[in-house]
Structure formats: C-alpha cells, structure tokens
Enzyme design. Sequence first.
Site, mmCIF file in Angstrom:
data_model
loop_
_atom_site.group_PDB
_atom_site.id
_atom_site.type_symbol
_atom_site.label_atom_id
_atom_site.label_comp_id
_atom_site.label_asym_id
_atom_site.label_seq_id
_atom_site.Cartn_x
_atom_site.Cartn_y
_atom_site.Cartn_z
ATOM 1 N N HIS A 118 30.963 10.645 65.611
ATOM 2 C CA HIS A 118 30.268 9.593 64.857
ATOM 3 C C HIS A 118 30.955 9.225 63.541
ATOM 4 O O HIS A 118 30.577 8.278 62.882
ATOM 5 C CB HIS A 118 28.842 10.026 64.530
ATOM 6 C CG HIS A 118 28.774 11.024 63.406
ATOM 7 N ND1 HIS A 118 29.148 12.331 63.558
ATOM 8 C CD2 HIS A 118 28.407 10.901 62.112
ATOM 9 C CE1 HIS A 118 28.997 12.961 62.422
ATOM 10 N NE2 HIS A 118 28.556 12.132 61.518
HETATM 11 N N1 UDP Z 1 22.374 16.676 66.067
HETATM 12 C C1 UDP Z 1 21.179 16.478 66.746
HETATM 13 N N2 UDP Z 1 21.168 15.610 67.813
HETATM 14 C C2 UDP Z 1 22.272 14.957 68.232
HETATM 15 C C3 UDP Z 1 23.500 15.184 67.542
HETATM 16 C C4 UDP Z 1 23.514 16.038 66.457
HETATM 17 O O1 UDP Z 1 20.157 17.057 66.405
HETATM 18 O O2 UDP Z 1 22.191 14.179 69.191
HETATM 19 C C5 UDP Z 1 22.378 17.590 64.922
HETATM 20 C C6 UDP Z 1 23.415 18.680 64.960
HETATM 21 O O3 UDP Z 1 22.968 19.758 65.731
HETATM 22 C C7 UDP Z 1 23.553 19.010 63.485
HETATM 23 C C8 UDP Z 1 23.335 17.691 62.822
HETATM 24 O O4 UDP Z 1 22.700 16.847 63.767
HETATM 25 O O5 UDP Z 1 22.529 19.882 63.067
HETATM 26 C C9 UDP Z 1 24.652 17.141 62.395
HETATM 27 O O6 UDP Z 1 24.508 15.854 61.982
HETATM 28 P P1 UDP Z 1 25.671 14.797 62.051
HETATM 29 O O7 UDP Z 1 26.679 15.244 63.009
HETATM 30 O O8 UDP Z 1 25.011 13.481 62.252
HETATM 31 O O9 UDP Z 1 26.224 14.782 60.558
HETATM 32 P P2 UDP Z 1 27.228 15.712 59.772
HETATM 33 O O10 UDP Z 1 26.856 17.126 59.995
HETATM 34 O O11 UDP Z 1 28.598 15.393 60.234
HETATM 35 O O12 UDP Z 1 27.033 15.319 58.338
#
Ligand code: UDP
Length: 362
Positions: free
Chosen positions: A209
């Site tokens: 993403h």
């Molecule tokens: N996550 C979720 N459902 C999904 C994809 C990711 O619950 O379909 C969770 C994942 O397990 C983690 C969090 O979202 O806890 C991560 O968020 P994201 O990847 O959007 O952002 P980042 O961590 O890169 O800031």
Amino acid sequence: MKKIKIVTVVGARPQFIKAASLSRMFAQTEQIEEVLIHTGQHFDMNMSDVFFEEMEIPKPAYNLAINKLGHGVMTGRMLEGIEAILLEEKPDLLLVYGDTNSTLAGALAAKKLHIKVAHVEAGLRSFNMQMPEEVNRILTDRIADFLFCPTDIAVENLMNEGFDKFDCDVVKCGDVMQDAAFYYAQRSADKLSILNKLNLSKFGLVTLHRAENTDDKHKLTAIVNALNYVHANLTPLVLPLHPRTQSRLKDNQLQLNLHVIEPVGYFDMIELTKASTFVMTDSGGLQKEAYFFKKPCITLREQTEWVELIQAGVNVLVGADEAKIINAANQIIGSSLLDFDKELYGNGHACQTIVKHLLDNF
Ligand code: UDP
C-alpha cells in the site's frame, strides 16, 4: 492526584490498532480521562469501523471526516479541526501515534496552544525524506514533550539528532503493537476463521500500500509481475488489497493473478499471519507482526525503520526489484533455522510503561 485529560488523535488503520491497547489501559486508569478524535483519514467499514468494533476501541467523540485530499489540504484541514476541538476540550496532553498526516496535524495544533504532546512510536527513521511518513515523524518528534520509543534503535536515532539536549522525555517503552498482538491473538482464536473461507493450507501473506510503490508505475509493475510469478510457480499468495493500491492497479491496467481479498479486520489478519509460511509486505506494522508470530518477512522497500529485524536475519529488503523478490521468495520458502526468540519489542508491556510515565510526570 489531579486527573490528566488526554486528547488522542487517530485517523488511519495502523493507528486504530496501536490505540486499541493504550485506550483500554487509559479506560482502566482512574486518573486518566481520554477523548478520541478520528480525523476520518481512513473511513470505510473495512479500513476503520471493523477495528473499533472488534478491538472494542471507545467510540471517537469527534469525527472530522477529512479524507481523499492531497497532503497539504488534508493536513491543513485537520490542523484547523483539531485546534477548534482542543480549544473546547482544554486537555493536559495531546497524544498521537506513528507517522501520518493526522499525527503531524494533531501534534502541531496542540503545540501552538502550549498543550503538551506525546508521540507514541517516536524515533523511527527510514532516512528517506521522500517518504511523507518520514517528514511527519521527524517534525512530530521535534515538537513532542514525551517521546515513547519502541526500540533501542529508535532511542539511538533521537540521541544522534541531539534530543538529549532538548527539553523532552525520551522513554523506551517497547512496541504497543506487541501489546495488541499478545492480547488480541487470544481473543481472535474464538472467531470463525477466515482460513475456512480461503481453504488454503500453505500460502504467503502479502500486503502492498505504500505510496513509494503504488504511485510509481515502474515499481508497481515490477512488484505485480513478481507476485504473479511467485503465485503461479512457487506458492499461493493471499493479498488483502488496500483501496489505494486497488485504484492504482486500475489506473495502470495491471492485473494481480493471486488470491486477492478485501482488506480484513485485525482478527482475520492475525489468523492469516499465524497460518502463513512467510509474509511479503511494504507495511511497517506487518513486518513486526510477522516477527511476533515467527514468520520470515520479505520487505518490498529499500529501507525499513525496523532495522533490528534485518540484523536478526528474519527480514530481507528487496525493494521493488522483480528478480530480488522472486529470489527471496525462493529462499525463504522452506527456511526453518531462523531465530525469533530475541525480545526486540519489549514483552507486551509498552502501554503499562507509557501510563506509568505519564502518571509519574504530570
Ligand atoms: N492490517 C489489517 N488488515 C489488512 C491489512 C493490514 O488489519 O487487510 C493490519 C496489519 O495487521 C497491521 C496494520 O494493519 O497491524 C498495518 O497497517 P498498514 O500496513 O496499513 O500501515 P503501516 O503499518 O505501514 O503504517
């Protein structure tokens, strides 16, 4: 003891997950009153509501419904909206998580009103100033009064930037995401499993993403080609697709030929992570969750803020390079000699440490 009134700003999926454990602990602490602001950055049922429902996060007192805008307009509107609420609520502390526009807008609005700022997940650096997240986290750290760091490396980063000379508290507390993973892994086990629906025994779990990948046609094409290859030739892949990625794939007429599903809730995500053989992602949070559940991770980025995972040999950076992605998948499938036992992120007591520090220092 005087009651501490905290306004917490959340807006994006990872912030709901980070807030879940700390908000629960605030609710159990008599001397703390928390008011939640949701900026509305993520707003769909499966990007927002599902987390509030299943993780029992208190309903936000305010929802600013600011989304689908460019960085400047979004951050500006949030700043304006949050300032108005702070003037009304008059909190003792503003608390923000991570590195989004909601994080920066919240911190800036509070600081200008001389309200103390706490930043949870402080000190992380990718050293890539092209990333909007890096800009947000550096600026937020600089104006925070309480910097709650998840790792030793995060503390080290702040010391290297001279934070020992600033008037602020730098506290190593461990990672609030580990608190969440420990707590909710037990609860999610009761739920009807997404695994039954998928009917797969062996698979790699993928998420994608980050703007640096989705907004660059060349990189996105290379990643899509690599994922399609791995799925067709090495092992099935499951990918809960982020709405931004979905729209960029459409814009560029790219096709993912693997098990693409809608974004899932946190409980389903835990189930998928636990059942996977490896994780492939450009997410910050998922890199650590892979570690919590003892899965090797291929990171679709050139840098990571979670350097200790690379040092531990359980995470490999492959960027958006088609050959490197396929090669890493080839090597990781079947690797069994990895060590996941080092306590890199605390022991699930980050929230306790944060609450204690706030109570002791107000
Ligand atoms: N996550 C979720 N459902 C999904 C994809 C990711 O619950 O379909 C969770 C994942 O397990 C983690 C969090 O979202 O806890 C991560 O968020 P994201 O990847 O959007 O952002 P980042 O961590 O890169 O800031």
